[in-house]
Design a protein around this motif. Structure first.
Motif, mmCIF file in Angstrom:
data_model
loop_
_atom_site.group_PDB
_atom_site.id
_atom_site.type_symbol
_atom_site.label_atom_id
_atom_site.label_comp_id
_atom_site.label_asym_id
_atom_site.label_seq_id
_atom_site.Cartn_x
_atom_site.Cartn_y
_atom_site.Cartn_z
ATOM 1 N N HIS A 73 15.722 22.044 6.927
ATOM 2 C CA HIS A 73 15.926 21.352 5.703
ATOM 3 C C HIS A 73 14.794 20.726 5.387
ATOM 4 C CE1 HIS A 73 17.083 18.250 3.032
ATOM 5 N NE2 HIS A 73 17.851 18.953 2.428
ATOM 6 N N CYS A 74 14.078 20.997 4.142
ATOM 7 C CA CYS A 74 12.977 20.283 3.708
ATOM 8 C C CYS A 74 13.148 19.226 2.811
ATOM 9 C CB CYS A 74 11.993 21.203 3.049
ATOM 10 S SG CYS A 74 10.510 20.483 2.354
ATOM 11 N N GLY A 75 12.770 17.939 3.278
ATOM 12 C CA GLY A 75 12.992 16.885 2.414
ATOM 13 C C GLY A 75 12.244 16.915 1.124
ATOM 14 N N GLY A 76 11.260 17.571 1.144
ATOM 15 C CA GLY A 76 10.375 17.658 -0.160
ATOM 16 C C GLY A 76 10.988 18.624 -1.247
ATOM 17 N N CYS A 77 11.582 19.718 -0.752
ATOM 18 C CA CYS A 77 12.206 20.509 -1.679
ATOM 19 C C CYS A 77 13.758 20.218 -1.833
ATOM 20 C CB CYS A 77 12.065 22.058 -1.357
ATOM 21 S SG CYS A 77 10.528 22.501 -0.562
ATOM 22 N N ASN A 78 14.194 19.538 -0.943
ATOM 23 C CA ASN A 78 15.701 19.023 -0.616
ATOM 24 C C ASN A 78 16.371 20.288 -0.601
ATOM 25 O OD1 ASN A 78 17.651 17.486 -0.365
ATOM 26 N ND2 ASN A 78 18.130 17.406 -2.626
ATOM 27 N N PRO A 80 17.288 24.215 2.044
ATOM 28 C CA PRO A 80 16.819 25.042 3.239
ATOM 29 C C PRO A 80 15.499 25.976 2.791
ATOM 30 C CG PRO A 80 19.106 25.740 2.337
ATOM 31 C CD PRO A 80 18.429 24.780 1.499
ATOM 32 N N VAL A 81 14.845 26.043 3.821
ATOM 33 C CA VAL A 81 13.476 26.607 3.518
ATOM 34 C C VAL A 81 12.986 27.334 4.882
ATOM 35 C CG1 VAL A 81 12.394 25.132 1.881
ATOM 36 C CG2 VAL A 81 12.011 24.668 4.391
ATOM 37 N N ARG A 82 12.116 28.475 4.753
ATOM 38 C CA ARG A 82 11.497 29.035 5.892
ATOM 39 C C ARG A 82 10.233 28.452 6.230
ATOM 40 N NH1 ARG A 82 11.260 35.348 4.987
ATOM 41 N NH2 ARG A 82 10.328 34.691 2.654
ATOM 42 N N PHE A 96 4.985 24.196 8.685
ATOM 43 C CA PHE A 96 5.213 23.724 7.357
ATOM 44 C C PHE A 96 6.092 24.413 6.558
ATOM 45 C CE2 PHE A 96 3.064 27.338 4.954
ATOM 46 C CZ PHE A 96 2.627 27.909 6.149
ATOM 47 N N CYS A 97 6.410 23.936 5.465
ATOM 48 C CA CYS A 97 7.375 24.373 4.382
ATOM 49 C C CYS A 97 6.730 25.617 3.666
ATOM 50 C CB CYS A 97 8.243 23.322 3.620
ATOM 51 S SG CYS A 97 9.107 23.952 2.150
ATOM 52 N N LYS A 98 7.426 26.764 3.626
ATOM 53 C CA LYS A 98 6.799 27.847 3.025
ATOM 54 C C LYS A 98 6.949 27.753 1.576
ATOM 55 C CE LYS A 98 6.196 31.331 6.691
ATOM 56 N NZ LYS A 98 6.178 32.819 6.946
ATOM 57 N N LYS A 99 7.808 26.803 0.991
ATOM 58 C CA LYS A 99 8.079 26.669 -0.243
ATOM 59 C C LYS A 99 7.365 25.821 -1.022
ATOM 60 C CE LYS A 99 12.772 27.361 -2.088
ATOM 61 N NZ LYS A 99 14.200 26.829 -2.198
ATOM 62 N N CYS A 100 7.139 24.598 -0.526
ATOM 63 C CA CYS A 100 6.353 23.690 -1.063
ATOM 64 C C CYS A 100 5.050 23.450 -0.415
ATOM 65 C CB CYS A 100 7.153 22.347 -1.308
ATOM 66 S SG CYS A 100 7.511 21.554 0.069
ATOM 67 N N GLY A 101 4.991 23.982 0.685
ATOM 68 C CA GLY A 101 3.784 23.465 1.479
ATOM 69 C C GLY A 101 3.598 22.223 2.336
HETATM 70 ZN ZN LIG Z 1 9.514 22.023 0.801
#
Ligand SMILES: [Zn+2]
Length: 117
Positions: A73-78, A80-82, A96-101
């Motif tokens: 779970h990415c706090g930045g995107c809120n 679930p991320v890869r 790192f979060c592949k969605k928001c970096g």
């Molecule tokens: Zn993210």
């Protein structure tokens, strides 16, 4: 696997799937399975003399689930991320979060050989 103890995860598939953000209690089987707080609870039958149940009986325990069923779970995107790996400027390896970096924590100390000069 890219999930570590203490991570916040979302279970995206399997019997225990749901939108809740949960915490990883421990990583077992070399990272292939995870014990997650409040998930996959089962009764374990114990004999007398067990430290948590001196009388014996049934204990509720969390059983491991397959690590492929969860996403970080990415706090930045809120959401679930890869997760990917990369090196920071000083040569430390981080997830790192592949969605928001956004960085998701350093996982090995800085090494000069990977530092960007
Ligand atoms: Zn993210």
């Amino acid at each position: 696997m890219k999930i570590k103890k203490g991570d916040s995860v979302v279970i995206v598939t399997g019997d225990e799937k749901g939108p809740a953000v949960r915490k990883v209690v421990s990583v077992v089987d070399g990272g292939r399975k995870l014990v997650i707080e409040g998930v996959n609870r089962a009764f374990k039958h114990v004999r007398r003399g067990h430290p948590k149940s001196p009388q014996g009986g049934r204990l509720q325990v969390e059983r491991p689930i397959d690590a492929s069923n969860v996403k970080l779970h990415c706090g930045g995107c809120n959401s679930p991320v890869r997760v990917g790996y990369r090196f920071t400027d000083d040569g430390a390896k981080e997830r790192f979060c592949k969605k928001c970096g956004a960085g998701a924590g350093v996982i090995s100390p800085a090494k000069a050989r990977y530092a960007k000069s």
